[in-house]
Design a protein around this motif. Structure first.
Motif, PDB file in Angstrom:
ATOM      1  N   VAL A 122      66.963  42.531 -62.727  1.00  0.00           N
ATOM      2  CA  VAL A 122      65.828  41.781 -62.538  1.00  0.00           C
ATOM      3  C   VAL A 122      65.861  40.395 -62.816  1.00  0.00           C
ATOM      4  O   VAL A 122      66.144  40.197 -63.975  1.00  0.00           O
ATOM      5  CB  VAL A 122      64.361  42.298 -63.315  1.00  0.00           C
ATOM      6  CG1 VAL A 122      63.239  41.565 -63.240  1.00  0.00           C
ATOM      7  CG2 VAL A 122      64.406  43.937 -63.030  1.00  0.00           C
ATOM      8  N   GLY A 123      65.513  39.429 -61.653  1.00  0.00           N
ATOM      9  CA  GLY A 123      65.965  38.108 -61.905  1.00  0.00           C
ATOM     10  C   GLY A 123      64.844  37.460 -62.449  1.00  0.00           C
ATOM     11  O   GLY A 123      63.720  37.880 -62.731  1.00  0.00           O
ATOM     12  N   CYS A 124      64.917  36.068 -62.825  1.00  0.00           N
ATOM     13  CA  CYS A 124      63.853  35.320 -63.358  1.00  0.00           C
ATOM     14  C   CYS A 124      62.485  35.357 -62.592  1.00  0.00           C
ATOM     15  O   CYS A 124      61.375  35.500 -63.010  1.00  0.00           O
ATOM     16  CB  CYS A 124      64.351  33.860 -63.673  1.00  0.00           C
ATOM     17  SG  CYS A 124      63.081  32.980 -64.974  1.00  0.00           S
ATOM     18  N   ILE A 129      56.865  37.094 -61.033  1.00  0.00           N
ATOM     19  CA  ILE A 129      55.821  37.642 -60.195  1.00  0.00           C
ATOM     20  C   ILE A 129      55.358  38.773 -60.530  1.00  0.00           C
ATOM     21  O   ILE A 129      54.173  39.184 -60.685  1.00  0.00           O
ATOM     22  CB  ILE A 129      56.458  37.699 -58.712  1.00  0.00           C
ATOM     23  CG1 ILE A 129      56.732  36.597 -58.125  1.00  0.00           C
ATOM     24  CG2 ILE A 129      55.899  38.742 -57.763  1.00  0.00           C
ATOM     25  CD1 ILE A 129      57.165  36.443 -56.657  1.00  0.00           C
ATOM     26  N   PHE A 130      56.334  39.773 -61.380  1.00  0.00           N
ATOM     27  CA  PHE A 130      55.843  40.829 -61.756  1.00  0.00           C
ATOM     28  C   PHE A 130      54.765  40.614 -63.184  1.00  0.00           C
ATOM     29  O   PHE A 130      53.622  41.269 -63.369  1.00  0.00           O
ATOM     30  CB  PHE A 130      56.957  41.851 -62.399  1.00  0.00           C
ATOM     31  CG  PHE A 130      56.474  42.891 -63.308  1.00  0.00           C
ATOM     32  CD1 PHE A 130      56.251  44.030 -62.593  1.00  0.00           C
ATOM     33  CD2 PHE A 130      56.814  42.917 -64.532  1.00  0.00           C
ATOM     34  CE1 PHE A 130      56.061  45.143 -63.429  1.00  0.00           C
ATOM     35  CE2 PHE A 130      56.293  44.162 -65.367  1.00  0.00           C
ATOM     36  CZ  PHE A 130      56.008  45.338 -64.770  1.00  0.00           C
ATOM     37  N   LEU A 131      55.154  39.628 -63.912  1.00  0.00           N
ATOM     38  CA  LEU A 131      54.296  39.107 -65.144  1.00  0.00           C
ATOM     39  C   LEU A 131      52.971  38.710 -64.442  1.00  0.00           C
ATOM     40  O   LEU A 131      51.798  39.218 -65.235  1.00  0.00           O
ATOM     41  CB  LEU A 131      54.627  38.052 -66.065  1.00  0.00           C
ATOM     42  CG  LEU A 131      55.886  38.503 -66.921  1.00  0.00           C
ATOM     43  CD1 LEU A 131      56.427  37.251 -67.564  1.00  0.00           C
ATOM     44  CD2 LEU A 131      55.314  39.593 -67.920  1.00  0.00           C
ATOM     45  N   SER A 132      52.906  37.936 -63.378  1.00  0.00           N
ATOM     46  CA  SER A 132      51.641  37.397 -62.851  1.00  0.00           C
ATOM     47  C   SER A 132      50.682  38.499 -62.479  1.00  0.00           C
ATOM     48  O   SER A 132      49.412  38.505 -62.661  1.00  0.00           O
ATOM     49  CB  SER A 132      51.770  36.641 -61.616  1.00  0.00           C
ATOM     50  OG  SER A 132      50.830  35.982 -60.941  1.00  0.00           O
ATOM     51  N   LYS A 138      46.754  40.650 -59.677  1.00  0.00           N
ATOM     52  CA  LYS A 138      47.088  40.347 -58.155  1.00  0.00           C
ATOM     53  C   LYS A 138      48.326  40.053 -58.016  1.00  0.00           C
ATOM     54  O   LYS A 138      49.202  39.600 -58.913  1.00  0.00           O
ATOM     55  CB  LYS A 138      46.098  39.084 -57.926  1.00  0.00           C
ATOM     56  CG  LYS A 138      44.657  39.168 -58.174  1.00  0.00           C
ATOM     57  CD  LYS A 138      43.644  37.774 -57.924  1.00  0.00           C
ATOM     58  CE  LYS A 138      42.469  37.775 -58.310  1.00  0.00           C
ATOM     59  NZ  LYS A 138      41.687  36.508 -57.966  1.00  0.00           N
ATOM     60  N   LEU A 139      48.674  40.077 -56.815  1.00  0.00           N
ATOM     61  CA  LEU A 139      50.224  40.017 -56.496  1.00  0.00           C
ATOM     62  C   LEU A 139      50.512  38.797 -55.628  1.00  0.00           C
ATOM     63  O   LEU A 139      49.434  38.451 -54.542  1.00  0.00           O
ATOM     64  CB  LEU A 139      51.057  41.247 -55.653  1.00  0.00           C
ATOM     65  CG  LEU A 139      52.503  41.186 -55.702  1.00  0.00           C
ATOM     66  CD1 LEU A 139      53.123  41.125 -56.987  1.00  0.00           C
ATOM     67  CD2 LEU A 139      52.996  42.379 -54.817  1.00  0.00           C
ATOM     68  N   LYS A 140      51.094  37.810 -55.780  1.00  0.00           N
ATOM     69  CA  LYS A 140      51.250  36.679 -54.964  1.00  0.00           C
ATOM     70  C   LYS A 140      51.397  37.076 -53.452  1.00  0.00           C
ATOM     71  O   LYS A 140      52.283  37.849 -53.323  1.00  0.00           O
ATOM     72  CB  LYS A 140      52.467  35.725 -55.406  1.00  0.00           C
ATOM     73  CG  LYS A 140      51.976  35.160 -56.949  1.00  0.00           C
ATOM     74  CD  LYS A 140      52.956  34.014 -57.458  1.00  0.00           C
ATOM     75  CE  LYS A 140      52.491  33.464 -58.794  1.00  0.00           C
ATOM     76  NZ  LYS A 140      51.144  32.966 -58.703  1.00  0.00           N
ATOM     77  N   LEU A 170      62.056  43.589 -57.703  1.00  0.00           N
ATOM     78  CA  LEU A 170      60.897  43.771 -58.076  1.00  0.00           C
ATOM     79  C   LEU A 170      60.503  45.237 -58.298  1.00  0.00           C
ATOM     80  O   LEU A 170      59.654  45.787 -58.771  1.00  0.00           O
ATOM     81  CB  LEU A 170      59.683  43.151 -56.759  1.00  0.00           C
ATOM     82  CG  LEU A 170      59.546  41.827 -56.918  1.00  0.00           C
ATOM     83  CD1 LEU A 170      59.017  41.003 -55.809  1.00  0.00           C
ATOM     84  CD2 LEU A 170      58.961  41.330 -58.361  1.00  0.00           C
ATOM     85  N   MET A 171      61.348  46.051 -57.316  1.00  0.00           N
ATOM     86  CA  MET A 171      61.120  47.659 -57.367  1.00  0.00           C
ATOM     87  C   MET A 171      61.779  47.950 -58.464  1.00  0.00           C
ATOM     88  O   MET A 171      61.117  49.016 -59.275  1.00  0.00           O
ATOM     89  CB  MET A 171      61.811  48.188 -55.960  1.00  0.00           C
ATOM     90  CG  MET A 171      62.013  49.611 -56.022  1.00  0.00           C
ATOM     91  SD  MET A 171      60.577  50.221 -55.591  1.00  0.00           S
ATOM     92  CE  MET A 171      60.878  52.129 -55.258  1.00  0.00           C
ATOM     93  N   TYR A 172      62.585  47.497 -58.994  1.00  0.00           N
ATOM     94  CA  TYR A 172      63.401  48.005 -60.302  1.00  0.00           C
ATOM     95  C   TYR A 172      62.288  47.579 -61.491  1.00  0.00           C
ATOM     96  O   TYR A 172      62.123  48.519 -62.273  1.00  0.00           O
ATOM     97  CB  TYR A 172      64.711  47.165 -60.484  1.00  0.00           C
ATOM     98  CG  TYR A 172      65.916  47.830 -59.967  1.00  0.00           C
ATOM     99  CD1 TYR A 172      66.192  49.008 -60.308  1.00  0.00           C
ATOM    100  CD2 TYR A 172      66.743  47.085 -59.320  1.00  0.00           C
ATOM    101  CE1 TYR A 172      67.494  49.894 -59.729  1.00  0.00           C
ATOM    102  CE2 TYR A 172      67.912  47.706 -58.623  1.00  0.00           C
ATOM    103  CZ  TYR A 172      68.068  48.978 -58.752  1.00  0.00           C
ATOM    104  OH  TYR A 172      69.331  49.637 -58.334  1.00  0.00           O
ATOM    105  N   ALA A 173      61.629  46.231 -61.477  1.00  0.00           N
ATOM    106  CA  ALA A 173      60.941  45.984 -62.417  1.00  0.00           C
ATOM    107  C   ALA A 173      59.663  47.070 -62.692  1.00  0.00           C
ATOM    108  O   ALA A 173      59.225  47.299 -63.498  1.00  0.00           O
ATOM    109  CB  ALA A 173      60.332  44.759 -62.234  1.00  0.00           C
ATOM    110  N   SER A 174      59.158  47.122 -61.363  1.00  0.00           N
ATOM    111  CA  SER A 174      57.983  48.102 -61.250  1.00  0.00           C
ATOM    112  C   SER A 174      58.234  49.582 -61.936  1.00  0.00           C
ATOM    113  O   SER A 174      57.436  50.084 -62.207  1.00  0.00           O
ATOM    114  CB  SER A 174      57.297  48.087 -59.822  1.00  0.00           C
ATOM    115  OG  SER A 174      57.338  46.812 -59.109  1.00  0.00           O
TER     116      SER A 174
END
Length: 590
Positions: A122-124, A129-132, A138-140, A170-174
């Protein structure tokens, strides 16, 4: 109020208001419900914006923990993360001892992203975006283009590798951080890529689908790969074992049903090829040589160079090339040359090794992609446009693209050689001194480029340049005498050293012409002598120091101007050469 992943209200909370308006009359149930829903929507939208402001307002930092992502500190509020994600709730609870450092006045607890991930990356930008989403609900609407597109101007960016990799992160993070609504969203997004992307770029999709237990995603990828020409070697090396077996099973069934050509396979031949590949995996090129003598299989029949370029250490590639038994322009079953494979790996030393052995940079794949096109479609603008300070290692992605572009341009201008011979004295020691110092300066000013050139030329660390590469007590000085060494032995040793250094310089002139021109300027002005700043009278020392500062400023201007020209033009060889002449040679010698 419930929000969809995109941030728009998907449904409203239906309730009846018993409040009264100012004139004392009671609102109707319908209007009261609508008013309540509207107020609810406004209130939640405002709360969402306020929470998101905590992330983007750097002036007011109320974060109570730091998560290191790709070396970048990202401030977070543990209470919000714990409330929105069961993973973070359990993680912070289990790491409560670390947070006690705050009580001791040490500061905020710090966590490492790599320590949180059992698999994947998971990159920066993906994490922000995940934190947002966690903060605002809301997702950007669109991802940052510098990390979700490539630098190929002809690419529509609807299924290039950076776009896929960003969605995969983003899939990994989710999935890992247990936000199921985002998992569903990014699963759909990745499913859209499966039908459009190159089969090689589907591999990260099937891997994330396997780890995140997305059966639908895995099934779609398995079907697409099974119908493709992706070889079994790639499956075994890059795809989880269970998935690879499913793909092989589907292919076998297709053969039995007559859906594809029934190509007879020779088990003994396949076994011998695998033995060669295993020897390469063990970095044992001598064993490869022995296996070639024991069987009729050649390096080309085993596509051994393709395999080494894709999966082995660069030193192994170099050793295989030194056997002189492999065709560097051979195409494998998929129509890829060795250079096409190297472009996908994006390792500068391998690319330069192949080009120096005669690999053709302009050869296209079956779909018309050259090595530089392949490299560009794998490279993010963030990496390509990253500023590199003088003396720091250049980005490998950019280095690969620049080298390949220069080689294509060089092929167009074939016959117009601009590699000048050294106008030096015939004395062997003087030539060696020049070459040692030149390569040492290259290592100081352009470490990444110099490293590649030296690896190709088998040139060891330079030892003659005082103050850079020779420590006190070292025994690398050319003038030191070994009483056990005969004049013939010494001459042979020095000539061998000179050939390696000469090849380093020639490699630099061919693949890194801009750097070479900067070095020409240094050497023309006798800069090596300037490093003996303590010699001579006070006036001479003052002149040397002044001249050193001038030359340093000279090379910095040329360096940055050349980098800017490369970024603007895309053809680094022609633009950088002209700009550098204007920046460096335009100044008269002082």
């Amino acid at each position: 109020m419930a929000y969809s992943v995109g941030g728009e209200p998907s449904s409203s909370l239906s309730f009846t208001s018993s409040s009264h308006i100012s004139n004392g009359s009671t609102c109707h149930n319908i209007s009261g419900s609508e008013t309540g829903s509207s107020l609810e929507m406004i209130s939640l939208n405002k709360l969402s914006c306020n929470l998101e402001q905590l992330l983007i307002d750097e002036a007011s930092d109320y974060t109570d923990a730091i998560i290191m992502v790709e070396g970048v500190p990202v401030g977070v509020h543990r209470c919000i993360l714990a409330a929105r994600s069961k993973f973070f709730h359990d993680f912070f609870k289990n790491n409560e001892k670390q947070s006690s450092s705050e009580k001791n006045g040490i500061g905020k607890p710090k966590y490492n992203m790599n320590g949180m991930l059992p698999y994947g990356k998971v990159g920066c930008e993906a994490f922000r975006i995940f934190l947002s989403y966690l903060y605002s609900g809301k997702l950007k609407p669109s991802p940052p283009p510098d990390v979700s597109t490539c630098v190929d101007n002809g690419c529509p960016h609807d299924a290039c590798r950076p776009a896929i990799d960003f969605a995969v992160e983003l899939m990994y993070a989710s999935a890992i951080f247990q936000v199921p609504e985002l998992v569903s969203l990014f699963q759909r997004r990745l499913l859209n890529f499966v039908g459009k992307a190159l089969v090689d770029d589907i591999i990260p999709i099937v891997v994330v689908g396997f780890h995140c237990q997305s059966d639908q995603l895995v099934a779609q990828c398995v079907d697409r790969i099974a119908r493709s020409d992706l070889g079994n070697v790639s499956l075994e090396r890059e795809v989880p074992y269970e998935v690879a077996e499913k793909i092989k099973s589907l292919r076998l069934k297709s053969k039995q049903d007559g859906e594809c050509e029934n190509v007879a396979e020779d088990p003994l031949r396949e076994k011998r090829i695998r033995r060669i590949h295993k020897a390469l995996d063990s970095d044992d090129v001598e064993l490869v040589r022995l296996l070639l003598t024991e069987s009729e299989i050649t390096l080309d029949e085993a596509c051994a160079l393709h395999y080494a370029v894709a999966y082995c250490d660069p030193k192994v590639v170099k050793e295989v090339l030194s056997l002189r038994l492999a065709d560097v322009n051979l195409r494998n079953d998929r129509g890829f040359t060795v250079l096409h494979m190297a472009a996908r790996r994006k390792e500068p030393s391998i690319i330069v090794s192949l080009l120096s052995k005669g690999a053709c940079a302009s050869e296209p794949t079956s779909d018309g992609q050259t090595a530089v096109n392949i490299c560009r479609r794998l490279t993010r603008p963030k990496d390509y446009n990253a500023k590199t300070e003088q003396g720091q290692e250049a980005n490998k992605d950019k280095l690969c693209i620049d080298v390949l572009e220069r080689e294509v341009l060089r092929n167009h201008l074939a016959g117009d050689s601009n590699v000048s011979s050294l106008t030096l004295a015939d004395d062997l020691h003087m030539k060696l001194l020049y070459l040692e110092n030149r390569v040492a300066f290259a290592r100081l000013l352009f470490p990444a480029e110099a490293k590649v050139a030296m690896e190709i030329a088998d040139a060891e660390t330079t030892s003659e340049f005082s103050g850079l590469s020779r420590s006190k007590g070292s025994s690398g000085n050319l003038r030191e005498v070994d009483l056990n060494e005969t004049p013939i032995m010494q001459n042979k040793r020095l000539r061998s050293r000179m050939e390696a250094l000469q090849k380093t310089v020639e490699t630099g002139r061919r693949f890194f012409p801009s750097c070479s021109q900067v070095l020409d300027k240094f050497m023309e002005d006798d800069l090596p002598d300037l490093f003996y700043l303590e010699k001579g009278s006070e006036e001479e020392q003052k002149i040397k120091r002044t001249r050193f500062v001038e030359l340093k400023e000279d090379v910095q201007r040329a360096f940055h101007k050349d980098r800017a020209e490369i970024s603007r033009s895309g053809l680094s060889s022609s633009s950088s050469s002209s700009s550098l002449k204007d920046g460096v040679y335009g100044k008269g010698r002082k």
